[in-house]
Scaffold this active site. Structure first.
Site, PDB file in Angstrom:
ATOM      1  N   LYS A  47     -70.830  68.213 -47.254  1.00  0.00           N
ATOM      2  CA  LYS A  47     -71.364  68.354 -48.586  1.00  0.00           C
ATOM      3  C   LYS A  47     -72.154  66.770 -48.742  1.00  0.00           C
ATOM      4  CE  LYS A  47     -66.626  66.334 -50.289  1.00  0.00           C
ATOM      5  NZ  LYS A  47     -65.522  66.735 -50.720  1.00  0.00           N
ATOM      6  N   ARG A 142     -57.592  70.963 -60.266  1.00  0.00           N
ATOM      7  CA  ARG A 142     -59.093  71.073 -60.259  1.00  0.00           C
ATOM      8  C   ARG A 142     -59.710  72.152 -59.813  1.00  0.00           C
ATOM      9  NH1 ARG A 142     -62.172  66.852 -56.031  1.00  0.00           N
ATOM     10  NH2 ARG A 142     -61.519  68.740 -54.718  1.00  0.00           N
ATOM     11  N   TYR A 268     -83.021  38.512 -63.227  1.00  0.00           N
ATOM     12  CA  TYR A 268     -82.873  38.957 -64.639  1.00  0.00           C
ATOM     13  C   TYR A 268     -81.747  37.929 -65.146  1.00  0.00           C
ATOM     14  CZ  TYR A 268     -85.986  43.006 -64.473  1.00  0.00           C
ATOM     15  OH  TYR A 268     -87.171  43.589 -64.243  1.00  0.00           O
ATOM     16  N   MET A 324     -84.069  47.038 -59.830  1.00  0.00           N
ATOM     17  CA  MET A 324     -84.008  48.172 -59.480  1.00  0.00           C
ATOM     18  C   MET A 324     -84.715  48.437 -57.931  1.00  0.00           C
ATOM     19  SD  MET A 324     -86.338  51.351 -61.372  1.00  0.00           S
ATOM     20  CE  MET A 324     -85.570  51.155 -62.979  1.00  0.00           C
TER      21      MET A 324
HETATM   22  C1  LIG Z   1     -64.681  66.675 -49.928  1.00  0.00           C
HETATM   23  C2  LIG Z   1     -63.468  67.434 -49.268  1.00  0.00           C
HETATM   24  C3  LIG Z   1     -63.167  67.362 -48.224  1.00  0.00           C
HETATM   25  C4  LIG Z   1     -63.194  66.376 -47.248  1.00  0.00           C
HETATM   26  O1  LIG Z   1     -62.349  65.258 -47.783  1.00  0.00           O
HETATM   27  P1  LIG Z   1     -62.559  63.650 -46.964  1.00  0.00           P
HETATM   28  O2  LIG Z   1     -61.624  62.971 -47.417  1.00  0.00           O
HETATM   29  O3  LIG Z   1     -63.856  63.177 -47.109  1.00  0.00           O
HETATM   30  O4  LIG Z   1     -62.411  64.111 -45.512  1.00  0.00           O
HETATM   31  C5  LIG Z   1     -62.189  68.408 -47.888  1.00  0.00           C
HETATM   32  N1  LIG Z   1     -61.732  69.501 -48.545  1.00  0.00           N
HETATM   33  C6  LIG Z   1     -62.488  69.434 -49.814  1.00  0.00           C
HETATM   34  C7  LIG Z   1     -61.867  71.011 -50.761  1.00  0.00           C
HETATM   35  C8  LIG Z   1     -63.247  68.410 -50.223  1.00  0.00           C
HETATM   36  O5  LIG Z   1     -63.684  68.539 -51.642  1.00  0.00           O
END
Ligand SMILES: *Cc1c(COP(=O)(O)O)cnc(C)c1O
Length: 382
Positions: A47, A142, A268, A324
């Site tokens: 992801k 969640r 800055y 930035m």
């Molecule tokens: C992001 C995620 C993972 C992976 O988690 P890590 O700790 O990054 O390995 C696994 N399952 C779900 C549902 C996630 O959202």
């Protein structure tokens, strides 16, 4: 003062654009490390563009090293993987852009469903059977289905047979950063309950999965049939107990170098004033590229955090606020010519900061460092 190289006498070197280089060999080594910790199958979670390192690159490296599944947040992310020719099974678990049931069936993207309402919608939309993983809330409130609704979810799933095909049951561990198995025991019990109820409801050959990186590395009771590994692929162990291989290197060039007399205010708000005659180099990355501005508090040098980057084999402190597009580095007696390569982070350790160092300096987790690298930064693969 003595300068190793006076900048005005240095001819311009070819500039090298800020680049995030993904290291597939490190991803492969991390998969091997996970495999040594479990007999379960491995889902490579890619992801957020493979935690910032390129979903296709990370997926291909992980699959070549023995991962069998891929996991993403949104079914739309799966399309890019299929377009790259990846055939492995893919699960999408949140689907913020909504689920196109026909596309999910056609692309063979499994959909995680954690509520009666979502399942009803999917069953209504499905023309060809969609593969489903029923998701139980194992302690996060969640994504997953509340315990009280699990029986209803199973009943509806049975009624939807033919339009959906239930192939898995999943949960997610809430205590991702703890290496203590006792922290997971309630989630493990909930997962077993979810599985057993599904089997009693008549579903067979289910793939059961709960653990992410931390559980996979530290608690075999959480492994079930598959572990879902995201952070671990890119070298992050959220439990902080297992050294993994950093899978990215962020480099950028020295854009300017100058002499600064003692008492010079840098950046800055003048939060840093040089204490002695020195050299300053500007590096062309800033918070617009994901460098955390949280470093630049009132205390001057890296907010007293010790934040720095590697140039010429030495760690040099970041001084003044992160801008930035640029950061300023105090290189002391050494004047690095324009075009000299600096390493913002990398896997080597020593003078080269790791993403874990950056997370510590910015009081965050390493995940936000790797996912935060901005779109201006070029990508490459080692
Ligand atoms: C992001 C995620 C993972 C992976 O988690 P890590 O700790 O990054 O390995 C696994 N399952 C779900 C549902 C996630 O959202």
């Amino acid at each position: 003062m003595t300068a190793v190289l006076a900048p005005e006498r240095v001819t311009l070197s070819r500039m090298h654009a800020p680049t995030l280089c993904t290291l597939p060999d490190a991803v492969a080594a991390n998969v091997a490390r996970i495999r040594s910790a479990t007999t379960a199958r491995i889902m490579a979670v890619v992801k957020a563009d493979g935690y910032g390192l390129g979903a296709v690159t990370v997926a291909q490296a992980a699959l070549a090293a023995g991962a069998e599944w891929l996991g993403v947040t949104d079914a739309a992310e799966a399309v890019a993987l299929r377009d790259a020719g990846i055939e492995a099974p893919i699960l999408a678990w949140l689907n913020p852009s909504g689920v196109d049931a026909a596309q999910a069936a056609a692309d063979r993207v499994d959909i995680a469903v954690g509520s009666v309402e979502e399942l009803r919608q999917l069953i209504a939309d499905a023309a060809a059977p969609v593969r489903v993983h029923l998701s139980m809330d194992t302690g996060m409130a969640r994504g997953g289905c509340p315990l009280d609704d699990w029986a209803d979810l199973l009943r509806l799933a049975r009624a939807g047979a033919g339009r959906i095909d239930v192939v898995g049951v999943m949960g997610h561990l809430p205590r991702a950063d703890e290496a203590d198995p006792r922290a997971n025991s309630a989630a493990v019990l909930r997962m077993r309950h979810a599985r057993d109820a599904a089997l009693r409801a008549g579903f067979g050959s289910l793939l059961v999965h709960l653990a992410a990186t931390s559980g996979a590395l530290t608690d075999p009771a959480t492994h079930f049939d598959m572990v879902r590994i995201g952070a671990g692929l890119v070298g992050i162990d959220p439990s902080g107990t297992v050294p993994l291989h950093g899978a990215a290197r962020l480099t950028a060039s020295v854009v300017h170098t100058r002499v600064a007399r003692a008492g010079t205010s840098v950046g800055y708000d003048g939060v840093h004033v040089t204490e002695r005659d020195t050299h300053l180099s500007v590096i062309g990355v800033g918070y617009g590229d994901g460098i955390p501005r949280e470093l630049s508090g009132e205390a001057g040098i890296g907010a007293g955090t010790g934040a720095g980057i590697e140039i010429g084999g030495t760690r040099h402190p970041i001084v003044g606020r992160v801008s930035m597009d640029q950061i300023v580095v105090d290189t002391g007696d050494v004047a690095f010519p324009r075009g000299t390569e600096a390493t913002v982070f990398g896997p080597e350790g020593g003078a080269v900061p790791t993403v874990q160092d950056w997370a510590r300096w910015a009081a965050t987790i390493p995940h936000t460092i790797v996912t935060g690298v901005g779109p201006r930064v070029q990508r490459s693969v080692a």
